[in-house]
Write an enzyme that holds these catalytic residues in place. Structure first.
Site, PDB file in Angstrom:
ATOM      1  N   CYS A   2       0.867  -1.163   0.000  1.00 23.24           N
ATOM      2  CA  CYS A   2       0.000   0.000   0.000  1.00 23.24           C
ATOM      3  C   CYS A   2       0.906   1.216   0.000  1.00 23.24           C
ATOM      4  O   CYS A   2       2.123   1.109   0.141  1.00 23.24           O
ATOM      5  CB  CYS A   2      -0.906   0.012   1.232  1.00 23.24           C
ATOM      6  SG  CYS A   2      -2.099  -1.350   1.302  1.00 23.24           S
ATOM      7  N   GLY A  28      -1.242   1.154  -4.883  1.00 18.82           N
ATOM      8  CA  GLY A  28      -2.563   0.641  -4.537  1.00 18.82           C
ATOM      9  C   GLY A  28      -3.648   1.318  -5.346  1.00 18.82           C
ATOM     10  O   GLY A  28      -3.691   2.548  -5.441  1.00 18.82           O
ATOM     11  N   ASN A 102       0.953   0.022   5.806  1.00 17.42           N
ATOM     12  CA  ASN A 102       1.449  -0.691   4.629  1.00 17.42           C
ATOM     13  C   ASN A 102       2.169  -1.937   5.111  1.00 17.42           C
ATOM     14  O   ASN A 102       3.104  -1.855   5.903  1.00 17.42           O
ATOM     15  CB  ASN A 102       2.419   0.194   3.829  1.00 17.42           C
ATOM     16  CG  ASN A 102       3.094  -0.563   2.696  1.00 17.42           C
ATOM     17  OD1 ASN A 102       2.524  -1.481   2.125  1.00 17.42           O
ATOM     18  ND2 ASN A 102       4.312  -0.173   2.366  1.00 17.42           N
ATOM     19  N   GLY A 103       1.721  -3.106   4.645  1.00 19.50           N
ATOM     20  CA  GLY A 103       2.353  -4.353   5.052  1.00 19.50           C
ATOM     21  C   GLY A 103       1.320  -5.405   5.390  1.00 19.50           C
ATOM     22  O   GLY A 103       0.157  -5.313   4.985  1.00 19.50           O
ATOM     23  N   TYR A 259      10.053  -4.485  -8.694  1.00 17.06           N
ATOM     24  CA  TYR A 259       8.800  -4.124  -9.350  1.00 17.06           C
ATOM     25  C   TYR A 259       7.988  -3.044  -8.660  1.00 17.06           C
ATOM     26  O   TYR A 259       7.474  -2.129  -9.307  1.00 17.06           O
ATOM     27  CB  TYR A 259       7.933  -5.382  -9.481  1.00 17.06           C
ATOM     28  CG  TYR A 259       6.525  -5.133  -9.982  1.00 17.06           C
ATOM     29  CD1 TYR A 259       6.264  -4.978 -11.341  1.00 17.06           C
ATOM     30  CD2 TYR A 259       5.458  -5.052  -9.101  1.00 17.06           C
ATOM     31  CE1 TYR A 259       4.968  -4.741 -11.810  1.00 17.06           C
ATOM     32  CE2 TYR A 259       4.160  -4.828  -9.555  1.00 17.06           C
ATOM     33  CZ  TYR A 259       3.927  -4.677 -10.913  1.00 17.06           C
ATOM     34  OH  TYR A 259       2.652  -4.447 -11.356  1.00 17.06           O
ATOM     35  N   ASP A 367      11.275  -8.684 -18.961  1.00 19.89           N
ATOM     36  CA  ASP A 367      10.279  -8.311 -17.963  1.00 19.89           C
ATOM     37  C   ASP A 367      10.952  -8.222 -16.605  1.00 19.89           C
ATOM     38  O   ASP A 367      12.018  -8.811 -16.388  1.00 19.89           O
ATOM     39  CB  ASP A 367       9.138  -9.328 -17.922  1.00 19.89           C
ATOM     40  CG  ASP A 367       7.818  -8.716 -17.459  1.00 19.89           C
ATOM     41  OD1 ASP A 367       7.844  -7.563 -16.979  1.00 19.89           O
ATOM     42  OD2 ASP A 367       6.778  -9.379 -17.576  1.00 19.89           O
ATOM     43  N   ASP A 368      10.314  -7.476 -15.671  1.00 15.60           N
ATOM     44  CA  ASP A 368      10.902  -7.358 -14.332  1.00 15.60           C
ATOM     45  C   ASP A 368      10.791  -8.665 -13.567  1.00 15.60           C
ATOM     46  O   ASP A 368      11.669  -9.034 -12.807  1.00 15.60           O
ATOM     47  CB  ASP A 368      10.229  -6.232 -13.551  1.00 15.60           C
ATOM     48  CG  ASP A 368       8.715  -6.301 -13.608  1.00 15.60           C
ATOM     49  OD1 ASP A 368       8.147  -7.237 -13.034  1.00 15.60           O
ATOM     50  OD2 ASP A 368       8.097  -5.434 -14.250  1.00 15.60           O
TER      51      ASP A 368
END
Length: 507
Positions: A2, A28, A102-103, A259, A367-368
């Protein structure tokens, strides 16, 4: 993941918070919320959707005050479709608290039961963030001296949170009439940085998930909040900080660098852009070792996160670099969309090919990472449809084989294309002519090349090693079962702990 932000300023902060959340929108897309304070009162507006859709002029006018917090939500625990789980969360006792998180807590069910039986607190949603808020509230109540709250009590309360809560958490909290509190888990898994802006009236402070928020809002990034540390900024702008955890280990989440984070951010002293360039360097060297005679005509990135790695690969392989995909920027990031059918549909809506960059060529797509494989399979097909003779795929990250329990939506191994498959099997499923993954040792070396001081990383989705040391097979099985049940039809509603169940356990 988030995105969180907190501001203490000398003028109204509603626009600052709105602009900051737009900068963090990539973290998010499910919901957004802002809370402010003036005159000892809280003002809040939140709801499902993107920042631009949640807030209207009338909402912004009501968000008065010179300090506040904001949140953009990406669901990892709880329900993806329950508006009640938009943040910030509020609890009125003690003192009045608003929290954005966040987490992901790994012991939230245990804490929920513990709070009901011992702390006499009720959790109204399935969100672990509400659990974290109530743990903090209980610890503040225990640490405060009667009706008075001081900084020592606040820091003691955070120390209590560290003792009780396990998992990943970066947090901003408003304490009514007192100030802004921010803290980070003892492993520093999720990022958090602090910045300052010097103005005529004094100093303004900003805390955010990524340093890019400081840049855009005109703040100077001072430093990262270190693992286990809490910072406290009162409503007058006085800054205090203290280490509140007994034992800390700096182990940032590797997927932030691969990413999640914006390339123009700096996390724990690591330029995200520079680390991705280094990933391309190591991956190019591996390709030369493993496939020295690869017949590749052109290197093409899968936008956007892989561009730095793809550019460096093209440079080291002495191959042309071309943009072969055009991205519709009004479609969300497919990795964080809630349903497999939505992800599959959105790939074609999000990306379109430039046929002349593929026609008659042997292309190396970069791609990542490759998580579920849905996007990769669609993109390989798109490249062939555009006329590519051969399609090779390179991943700047190792195979994602294990569930992530620290705030990234990789909860079940059954959804991961690399789980139970070797690279040749993955190649066949994706439909590529060749597939090469980054080695995990090289991935760590790429980030350490930017900041050698980081000794550990949270890399559980790649190697199955969980840095907090408390994740068992039973816990992972429980997550998978919850995931299956939610797919079968989760209404997202919380409820009071079953008293009959409690009674049975006590007998």
């Amino acid at each position: 993941m988030c995105g969180i932000i907190g501001v203490v300023a000398n003028s109204p902060v509603n626009q600052l918070l709105y602009d900051g959340l737009q900068v963090l929108q990539h973290r998010g897309q499910d919901a957004a919320g802002i809370a402010t304070s003036e005159g000892g009162r809280f003002f809040m507006h939140k709801g499902p959707g993107l920042v631009r859709d949640v807030f209207r002029t009338r909402n912004m006018r009501n968000l008065v005050g010179n300090w506040g917090i904001g949140h953009v939500r990406y669901p990892t625990a709880g329900s993806a479709c329950n508006p009640a789980e938009a943040q910030p969360f509020y609890v009125n006792s003690p003192f009045g608290l608003l929290l954005a998180h966040n987490g992901n807590l790994t012991n939230s069910e245990e804490l929920k039961r513990e709070m009901f039986l011992s702390d006499l607190r009720h959790i109204n949603t399935n969100s672990d963030s509400e659990v974290l808020l109530n743990v903090l509230a209980h610890e503040l109540q225990a640490a405060a001296k009667g009706f008075k709250l001081d900084e020592d009590a606040v820091f003691r309360a955070v120390a209590g949170v560290h003792r009780r809560c396990r998992g990943a958490y970066a947090v901003v909290v408003m304490i009514a009439g007192f100030g802004l509190l921010a803290f980070r888990d003892p492993f520093g898994i999720r990022p958090l940085a602090v910045g300052r802006h010097d103005v005529a009236g004094g100093q303004e402070w900003l805390v955010a998930s990524e340093s890019v928020a400081m840049d855009v809002l005109g703040f100077k990034t001072l430093r990262d909040v270190v693992p286990g540390e809490a910072i406290l900024i009162d409503t007058q702008g006085n800054f205090r900080s203290r280490q509140c955890a007994e034992k800390t280990v700096e182990a940032p989440c590797m997927f932030e660098f691969v990413y999640l984070a914006r390339p123009d951010s700096v996390i724990d002293g690591v330029s995200v852009y520079e680390s991705r360039v280094k990933m391309g360097e190591f991956l190019a060297d591996k390709l030369k070792r493993v496939v020295p005679h690869a017949d590749i005509d052109v290197v093409i990135p899968i936008p956007d996160s892989s561009r730095p790695s793809a550019m460096e690969m093209a440079h080291r392989l002495n191959l042309p670099y071309r943009e072969g995909f055009v991205k519709n920027r009004y479609i969300g990031r497919t990795f964080i969309m809630p349903g497999q059918a939505i992800r599959r549909k959105s790939v074609r809506q999000k990306l379109n090919t430039i046929p002349q960059e593929f026609r008659g060529k042997k292309v190396l797509l970069v791609d990542d990472s490759i998580v579920r494989g849905t996007t990769s399979r669609e993109i390989v097909t798109m490249a062939r449809d555009a006329g590519a003779v051969k399609v090779y795929l390179a991943s700047a990250a190792p195979p994602v084989r294990y569930a992530n329990v620290y705030g990234i939506d990789m909860p079940t191994r059954g959804e991961l294309i690399a789980a139970g498959r070797d690279e040749e099997e993955i190649r066949r499923v994706i439909g590529a002519d060749g597939l090469i993954y980054q080695d995990i040792a090289d991935l760590k070396a790429a980030v350490r090349a930017v900041n050698p001081a980081i000794k550990f990383f949270e890399t559980s989705c790649f190697d199955g090693s969980y840095i907090t040391g408390d994740i068992t097979p039973e816990y992972l099985n429980g997550i998978e079962n919850q995931r299956s049940e939610s797919k079968a039809g989760d209404d997202g509603e919380g409820g009071q702990l079953d008293l009959n169940l409690v009674a049975n356990q006590d007998n």
